[in-house]
Design a protein around this motif. Structure first.
Motif, PDB file in Angstrom:
ATOM      1  N   GLY A  38       0.776  -1.231   0.000  1.00 46.43           N
ATOM      2  CA  GLY A  38       0.000   0.000   0.000  1.00 46.43           C
ATOM      3  C   GLY A  38       0.803   1.274   0.000  1.00 46.43           C
ATOM      4  O   GLY A  38       0.233   2.361   0.055  1.00 46.43           O
ATOM      5  N   GLY A  39       2.155   1.152  -0.056  1.00 48.42           N
ATOM      6  CA  GLY A  39       2.969   2.360  -0.023  1.00 48.42           C
ATOM      7  C   GLY A  39       3.061   2.928   1.380  1.00 48.42           C
ATOM      8  O   GLY A  39       2.371   2.497   2.302  1.00 48.42           O
ATOM      9  N   LYS A  40       3.904   3.944   1.537  1.00 48.63           N
ATOM     10  CA  LYS A  40       4.123   4.531   2.861  1.00 48.63           C
ATOM     11  C   LYS A  40       2.836   5.060   3.464  1.00 48.63           C
ATOM     12  O   LYS A  40       2.539   4.835   4.644  1.00 48.63           O
ATOM     13  N   GLU A  41       2.045   5.761   2.681  1.00 42.50           N
ATOM     14  CA  GLU A  41       0.798   6.329   3.193  1.00 42.50           C
ATOM     15  C   GLU A  41      -0.135   5.240   3.699  1.00 42.50           C
ATOM     16  O   GLU A  41      -0.766   5.377   4.751  1.00 42.50           O
ATOM     17  N   GLY A  42      -0.226   4.160   2.948  1.00 39.21           N
ATOM     18  CA  GLY A  42      -1.089   3.051   3.356  1.00 39.21           C
ATOM     19  C   GLY A  42      -0.608   2.395   4.634  1.00 39.21           C
ATOM     20  O   GLY A  42      -1.415   2.081   5.525  1.00 39.21           O
ATOM     21  N   ARG A  43       0.709   2.164   4.727  1.00 36.42           N
ATOM     22  CA  ARG A  43       1.255   1.523   5.924  1.00 36.42           C
ATOM     23  C   ARG A  43       1.009   2.375   7.169  1.00 36.42           C
ATOM     24  O   ARG A  43       0.568   1.871   8.202  1.00 36.42           O
ATOM     25  N   LEU A  44       1.310   3.660   7.071  1.00 37.88           N
ATOM     26  CA  LEU A  44       1.182   4.524   8.241  1.00 37.88           C
ATOM     27  C   LEU A  44      -0.285   4.778   8.591  1.00 37.88           C
ATOM     28  O   LEU A  44      -0.642   4.871   9.772  1.00 37.88           O
ATOM     29  N   VAL A  64       2.916  -6.058  13.483  1.00 33.19           N
ATOM     30  CA  VAL A  64       3.066  -6.141  12.039  1.00 33.19           C
ATOM     31  C   VAL A  64       3.465  -7.557  11.634  1.00 33.19           C
ATOM     32  O   VAL A  64       3.844  -8.373  12.466  1.00 33.19           O
ATOM     33  N   SER A  65       3.415  -7.806  10.347  1.00 34.02           N
ATOM     34  CA  SER A  65       3.800  -9.101   9.805  1.00 34.02           C
ATOM     35  C   SER A  65       4.493  -8.899   8.467  1.00 34.02           C
ATOM     36  O   SER A  65       4.068  -8.055   7.668  1.00 34.02           O
ATOM     37  N   ASN A  66       5.563  -9.632   8.255  1.00 35.10           N
ATOM     38  CA  ASN A  66       6.290  -9.618   6.984  1.00 35.10           C
ATOM     39  C   ASN A  66       6.953  -8.282   6.666  1.00 35.10           C
ATOM     40  O   ASN A  66       7.230  -7.989   5.499  1.00 35.10           O
ATOM     41  N   TYR A  67       7.202  -7.469   7.660  1.00 31.07           N
ATOM     42  CA  TYR A  67       7.898  -6.202   7.456  1.00 31.07           C
ATOM     43  C   TYR A  67       9.406  -6.434   7.377  1.00 31.07           C
ATOM     44  O   TYR A  67       9.950  -7.269   8.103  1.00 31.07           O
ATOM     45  N   GLY A  68      10.074  -5.680   6.499  1.00 34.21           N
ATOM     46  CA  GLY A  68      11.523  -5.660   6.486  1.00 34.21           C
ATOM     47  C   GLY A  68      12.026  -4.641   7.491  1.00 34.21           C
ATOM     48  O   GLY A  68      11.255  -3.859   8.053  1.00 34.21           O
ATOM     49  N   VAL A  69      13.350  -4.612   7.716  1.00 35.47           N
ATOM     50  CA  VAL A  69      13.914  -3.658   8.667  1.00 35.47           C
ATOM     51  C   VAL A  69      13.620  -2.229   8.231  1.00 35.47           C
ATOM     52  O   VAL A  69      13.355  -1.354   9.059  1.00 35.47           O
ATOM     53  N   HIS A  70      13.660  -1.975   6.918  1.00 30.98           N
ATOM     54  CA  HIS A  70      13.369  -0.619   6.445  1.00 30.98           C
ATOM     55  C   HIS A  70      11.932  -0.209   6.749  1.00 30.98           C
ATOM     56  O   HIS A  70      11.664   0.951   7.051  1.00 30.98           O
ATOM     57  N   HIS A  71      10.994  -1.182   6.698  1.00 33.16           N
ATOM     58  CA  HIS A  71       9.619  -0.887   7.077  1.00 33.16           C
ATOM     59  C   HIS A  71       9.514  -0.634   8.576  1.00 33.16           C
ATOM     60  O   HIS A  71       8.771   0.249   9.023  1.00 33.16           O
ATOM     61  N   LEU A  72      10.242  -1.404   9.354  1.00 34.44           N
ATOM     62  CA  LEU A  72      10.226  -1.239  10.806  1.00 34.44           C
ATOM     63  C   LEU A  72      10.807   0.113  11.206  1.00 34.44           C
ATOM     64  O   LEU A  72      10.276   0.791  12.094  1.00 34.44           O
TER      65      LEU A  72
END
Length: 226
Positions: A38-44, A64-72
């Motif tokens: 969903g992109g950054k806007e969707g995630r946040l 969360v689930s299946n997030y990478g370190v950059h997402h975290l």
């Protein structure tokens, strides 16, 4: 049903909107964002929806689930931003995260990130869907401890500080999966199970760059055509 304490854990798929669905179960024990789509806007936006639902008493723990370190890292920064605007604790807390984790996909970067911050790591596919039971690295441990390969893998998961989530509908296998507290792998044996592989059996989102839902849907459609 009057005396039954029913615990509901679920995941939130970010394909449209940010409303938490009401399923009639009262309070959710745990509610996770299923994947970083969903992109950054969707995630946040999805995270903020979980925080608001938690503050309203609809959810006890969020994650969360299946997030990478950059997402975290992105989410951690957003939580700090919300707290700076609204006050301490108003940004929510990542209590739990789910990833596919086993010796052939150990995800040391994600596990380290979470454990440093007290985030519980739940490992799905911890027995690799029984696809690795004949691996040579497991056989000496199976013989030594009189355990199945699946039991050895679950023991590895526990000793890594993870919460393994094996799945089965067969009573004998459920009982077998629970019978892993009467032995312990040595440090050398734990070391022997380290591999350089990154082989997934399920989701691969956390190893991918930030992508949007449309790209994922197209990718799944293309896979089905192969």
């Amino acid at each position: 049903m009057a005396n039954l304490d029913l615990s509901i854990d679920t995941k939130y798929r970010m394909l449209s909107g940010y409303d938490i669905p009401a399923l009639g179960f009262g309070v959710y024990q745990t509610y996770l964002i299923h994947a970083p789509y969903g992109g950054k806007e969707g995630r946040l936006g999805a995270w903020r929806a979980l925080v608001e639902a938690q503050q309203a008493g609809q959810i006890r723990s969020i994650g969360v689930s299946n997030y990478g370190v950059h997402h975290l890292d992105e989410l951690e920064s957003y939580i700090k931003e919300l707290e700076s605007q609204q006050g301490k604790g108003k940004g929510g807390e990542i209590s739990v995260g789910q990833w596919e984790v086993h010796p052939w996909l150990a995800r040391p970067d994600i596990v380290e990130w979470c454990q440093k911050r007290g985030v519980v790591v739940q490992a799905y596919c911890p027995i690799v869907r029984n696809e690795r039971s004949n691996e040579p690295v497991l056989q000496p441990l199976v013989k030594k401890y009189g355990k199945t390969a699946c039991q050895v893998l679950l023991r590895w998961s526990l000793q890594k500080g993870l919460v393994p989530l094996p799945k089965s509908v067969t009573l004998s296998r459920i009982e077998e999966n629970a019978n892993i507290y009467d032995f312990e792998l040595t440090p050398e044996e734990m070391k022997s199970l380290e591999t350089d592989e990154a082989a997934t059996t399920a989701a691969q989102q956390s190893r991918s760059p930030m992508i949007n839902a449309e790209e994922v849907i197209k990718e799944k459609h293309d896979e089905r055509r192969l």
